[in-house]
Scaffold this active site. Structure first.
Site, PDB file in Angstrom:
ATOM      1  N   TYR A  56       0.836  -1.193   0.000  1.00 31.87           N
ATOM      2  CA  TYR A  56       0.000   0.000   0.000  1.00 31.87           C
ATOM      3  C   TYR A  56       0.879   1.254   0.000  1.00 31.87           C
ATOM      4  O   TYR A  56       1.583   1.537   0.970  1.00 31.87           O
ATOM      5  CB  TYR A  56      -0.906   0.045   1.237  1.00 31.87           C
ATOM      6  CG  TYR A  56      -1.876  -1.105   1.375  1.00 31.87           C
ATOM      7  CD1 TYR A  56      -2.242  -1.891   0.280  1.00 31.87           C
ATOM      8  CD2 TYR A  56      -2.456  -1.409   2.607  1.00 31.87           C
ATOM      9  CE1 TYR A  56      -3.129  -2.939   0.410  1.00 31.87           C
ATOM     10  CE2 TYR A  56      -3.356  -2.449   2.752  1.00 31.87           C
ATOM     11  CZ  TYR A  56      -3.681  -3.219   1.657  1.00 31.87           C
ATOM     12  OH  TYR A  56      -4.565  -4.260   1.799  1.00 31.87           O
ATOM     13  N   HIS A 124      -0.559 -12.054   1.445  1.00 31.03           N
ATOM     14  CA  HIS A 124      -1.551 -11.205   0.773  1.00 31.03           C
ATOM     15  C   HIS A 124      -2.205 -11.907  -0.411  1.00 31.03           C
ATOM     16  O   HIS A 124      -3.428 -11.807  -0.610  1.00 31.03           O
ATOM     17  CB  HIS A 124      -0.847  -9.921   0.309  1.00 31.03           C
ATOM     18  CG  HIS A 124      -1.748  -8.758   0.126  1.00 31.03           C
ATOM     19  ND1 HIS A 124      -1.283  -7.480   0.005  1.00 31.03           N
ATOM     20  CD2 HIS A 124      -3.086  -8.657   0.040  1.00 31.03           C
ATOM     21  CE1 HIS A 124      -2.305  -6.639  -0.141  1.00 31.03           C
ATOM     22  NE2 HIS A 124      -3.408  -7.338  -0.134  1.00 31.03           N
ATOM     23  N   LEU A 205     -17.897  -2.383   2.604  1.00 31.75           N
ATOM     24  CA  LEU A 205     -18.780  -1.367   2.032  1.00 31.75           C
ATOM     25  C   LEU A 205     -18.704  -1.353   0.505  1.00 31.75           C
ATOM     26  O   LEU A 205     -19.122  -0.386  -0.139  1.00 31.75           O
ATOM     27  CB  LEU A 205     -18.433   0.014   2.589  1.00 31.75           C
ATOM     28  CG  LEU A 205     -18.582   0.167   4.105  1.00 31.75           C
ATOM     29  CD1 LEU A 205     -18.190   1.571   4.546  1.00 31.75           C
ATOM     30  CD2 LEU A 205     -19.996  -0.154   4.543  1.00 31.75           C
ATOM     31  N   GLY A 206     -18.156  -2.428  -0.064  1.00 38.98           N
ATOM     32  CA  GLY A 206     -18.092  -2.516  -1.528  1.00 38.98           C
ATOM     33  C   GLY A 206     -17.313  -1.371  -2.150  1.00 38.98           C
ATOM     34  O   GLY A 206     -17.716  -0.818  -3.172  1.00 38.98           O
ATOM     35  N   ARG A 207     -16.171  -1.014  -1.513  1.00 37.07           N
ATOM     36  CA  ARG A 207     -15.331   0.099  -1.985  1.00 37.07           C
ATOM     37  C   ARG A 207     -16.135   1.400  -2.099  1.00 37.07           C
ATOM     38  O   ARG A 207     -15.901   2.214  -2.977  1.00 37.07           O
ATOM     39  CB  ARG A 207     -14.676  -0.259  -3.321  1.00 37.07           C
ATOM     40  CG  ARG A 207     -13.817  -1.515  -3.230  1.00 37.07           C
ATOM     41  CD  ARG A 207     -13.105  -1.862  -4.525  1.00 37.07           C
ATOM     42  NE  ARG A 207     -12.308  -3.057  -4.328  1.00 37.07           N
ATOM     43  CZ  ARG A 207     -12.786  -4.310  -4.428  1.00 37.07           C
ATOM     44  NH1 ARG A 207     -14.048  -4.492  -4.761  1.00 37.07           N
ATOM     45  NH2 ARG A 207     -12.022  -5.358  -4.215  1.00 37.07           N
ATOM     46  N   GLY A 208     -17.086   1.542  -1.207  1.00 34.91           N
ATOM     47  CA  GLY A 208     -17.884   2.762  -1.164  1.00 34.91           C
ATOM     48  C   GLY A 208     -19.198   2.678  -1.907  1.00 34.91           C
ATOM     49  O   GLY A 208     -20.076   3.516  -1.710  1.00 34.91           O
ATOM     50  N   PHE A 209     -19.359   1.668  -2.754  1.00 38.32           N
ATOM     51  CA  PHE A 209     -20.575   1.583  -3.569  1.00 38.32           C
ATOM     52  C   PHE A 209     -21.816   1.397  -2.705  1.00 38.32           C
ATOM     53  O   PHE A 209     -22.881   1.955  -2.986  1.00 38.32           O
ATOM     54  CB  PHE A 209     -20.459   0.428  -4.568  1.00 38.32           C
ATOM     55  CG  PHE A 209     -21.403   0.535  -5.737  1.00 38.32           C
ATOM     56  CD1 PHE A 209     -20.987   1.071  -6.942  1.00 38.32           C
ATOM     57  CD2 PHE A 209     -22.724   0.103  -5.636  1.00 38.32           C
ATOM     58  CE1 PHE A 209     -21.851   1.180  -8.032  1.00 38.32           C
ATOM     59  CE2 PHE A 209     -23.599   0.197  -6.705  1.00 38.32           C
ATOM     60  CZ  PHE A 209     -23.162   0.749  -7.904  1.00 38.32           C
TER      61      PHE A 209
END
Length: 328
Positions: A56, A124, A205-209
């Site tokens: 990251y 990972h 959160l579904g990458r914000g979706f």
């Protein structure tokens, strides 16, 4: 905040953790000051489980978390990961599961985090080119050497997890899981419970979706992962947005935010899992933490289960180029 056990380590951590990835890249420009304030706020409000990885920000995220750890005397648990090797071009990456690389990566992570031992060390991504026995064997040596306290795997099948546990206990399995990513319900979650492995859902959160407030393409900064996410735009995005309307409707009924409904669903469906929603902003952090106060009824959970039947979700979880090591 309520606590949940981490595998058979004897450690308890907050039932909602904090994913730190977006503080360094993938979701627009980074803001180290706001990210540091968010990390401190999380600890202040009872979050004790923090998730990072060496890839990251090409090491930046571990360094950021390392600076945070120097400022806190709390009993916090930090997980990090190895295996994805970045190239000079940010888009270039390969997966290295070799024992020699695992040891090298661990030393680098210890230095960036500024700790004597890594609390939870994940593989990972796993490709199978190096047998899982050898991968876990190398990780176990790090435990025996006192450089790692517990080990974990990410995005592996139940068969791989079972084989891994024959070599050394795996404390956690981290895999994408949310209303629109329910593959682990087939057998991974049940296998985790059988083996005493804690299930750690990322991107709950579904990458914000699933928050119901996805920005338009033109509003996203260059490098934002969602620009190439197959589920976000076009016909897939339109179809998936219709599913999120049910989340928004229930949020309105419960007088809370859609994101809190999505997180509350994960907590209700998997009462022994530890979701790690990611954010770099204090506003969203507090919203996520307060999701623990939203207790869905069995009927509400069932309604969401039907609304987000996997057959109704359109698009792959990742672009094809990023599917290596998924469900391996």
């Amino acid at each position: 905040m309520k606590q949940r056990p981490l595998g058979r380590t004897g450690r308890l951590v907050s039932e909602i953790g904090l994913g730190c990835m977006g503080m360094s890249e993938f979701y627009g420009v980074r803001d180290d000051h706001e990210s540091m304030e968010t990390l401190h706020a999380a600890a202040d409000y009872g979050v004790t489980f923090f998730d990072t990885a060496d890839m990251y920000g090409a090491g930046h995220n571990e360094e950021l978390v390392g600076r945070f750890l120097k400022e806190r005397a709390d009993d916090l648990l930090v997980a990090t990961k190895f295996a994805i090797v970045r190239g000079a071009n940010p888009a270039d990456r390969r997966i290295d599961n070799s024992p020699a690389y695992i040891k090298q990566a661990c030393e680098a992570s210890l230095k960036r985090l500024g700790v004597e031992a890594i609390d939870l060390y994940y593989c990972h991504r796993f490709t199978g080119e190096t047998p899982i026995d050898d991968v876990v064997g190398a990780m176990a040596e790090l435990v025996w050497d006192g450089k790692v306290k517990a080990i974990g795997l990410s995005e592996v099948t139940s068969a791989t997890l079972r084989r891994a546990c024959e070599t050394h206990h795996v404390a956690a399995l981290q895999t994408e899981y949310s209303l629109w990513a329910r593959d682990p319900e087939s057998d991974q979650i049940a296998t985790c419970r059988e083996l005493g492995v804690t299930f750690v859902p990322y991107s709950p959160l579904g990458r914000g979706f699933l928050t119901g407030s996805v920005p338009q393409r033109g509003d996203l900064a260059a490098g934002d992962f969602r620009l190439i996410d197959p589920r976000f735009y076009g016909e897939a995005g339109e179809a998936n947005a219709e599913l999120v309307e049910r989340v928004k409707d229930l949020a309105a009924e419960r007088e809370c935010e859609p994101a809190q409904i999505a997180l509350a669903w994960v907590l209700a469906k998997q009462p022994d899992a530890i979701p790690i929603p990611g954010t770099k902003r204090r506003t969203w952090l507090m919203q996520n933490i307060d999701a623990a106060k939203v207790e869905l009824t069995p009927d509400e959970v069932a309604v969401l289960d039907v609304a987000f039947d996997p057959s109704k979700v359109i698009g792959a979880r990742y672009p094809q180029a990023s599917m290596t090591g998924i469900n391996a």
